[in-house]
Scaffold this motif. Structure first.
Motif: not given
Length: 211
Positions: A159-170
């Motif tokens: 969940l901590g990884m998901l919170m960091v807003p990188l998933g939509s672009s990487w």
């Protein structure tokens, strides 16, 4: 988390408010406040922080701080002999509030699947209610298993990884993040099964010994 140890004093039951202002409990209150602020900011930030990236990063930092300090209040209570009934009640509430709110908001933001969130919630709420029933009936608490501890670790990590807003672009980041969350879900369900086996297995053995 604070130990659910039985009182060893010879007097009557302690009041729920005894030691309400002890340092471990103040840490727990602070964690709950962090969770409330996290919920507000995460909702306002929108899907992947598209509404406000600054709010999303702030929410991510608050989540990581709250998740990283979930052992601090319990350690302080044991270290300084300040375990209280209120602390034993509020500490797991703070933990569940953090994780469950993050799961629900992530599903609302379409960042994880609803079926994942629902399975997590069913297990967490169900086992919590069962734990309360066992304590009321037997006066004891079945200790968390190793799989349960790993579940908590991977749950907070994912969940901590998901919170960091990188998933939509990487393109490589989101699949890894979701894989960690799925691993946490597997451990969540497995540890829940272990707890059920411990509760009903011990009950069956106790019934057999009385017959």
């Amino acid at each position: 988390m604070q130990e659910h140890a039985e009182s060893t004093t010879s007097g009557g039951k302690h009041s729920l408010l005894d030691g309400w202002n002890s340092p471990p409990n103040l840490v727990t209150y602070t964690r709950i406040l962090l969770v409330i602020v996290f919920i507000i900011l995460d909702i306002m930030a929108g899907d992947w922080g598209q509404a406000d990236m600054g709010l999303r990063w702030t929410a991510a930092v608050l989540f990581i701080i709250a998740a990283s300090t979930d052992k601090l209040d319990g350690w302080m209570a044991r270290r300084y002999n300040q375990v209280t009934e209120l602390g034993k009640l509020m500490d797991p509430i703070a933990d569940k509030l953090l994780v469950c709110s993050a799961l629900i908001i992530a599903a609302l933001h379409h960042e994880i699947w609803w079926w994942v969130t629902i399975l997590f919630l069913v297990r967490e709420i169900g086992i919590t209610l069962l734990r309360v029933m066992v304590v009321n009936k037997r006066g004891t608490v079945i200790a968390a298993s190793n799989s349960g501890k790993y579940k908590t670790l991977f749950q907070c990590l994912g969940l901590g990884m998901l919170m960091v807003p990188l998933g939509s672009s990487w393109s490589w980041y989101l699949p890894i993040t979701r894989a960690v969350i799925i691993l946490a879900l597997v451990l969540c369900l497995y540890s829940g099964g272990e707890y059920l086996a411990g509760v009903y297995g011990s009950g069956s053995r106790a019934a057999s010994s009385r017959s």
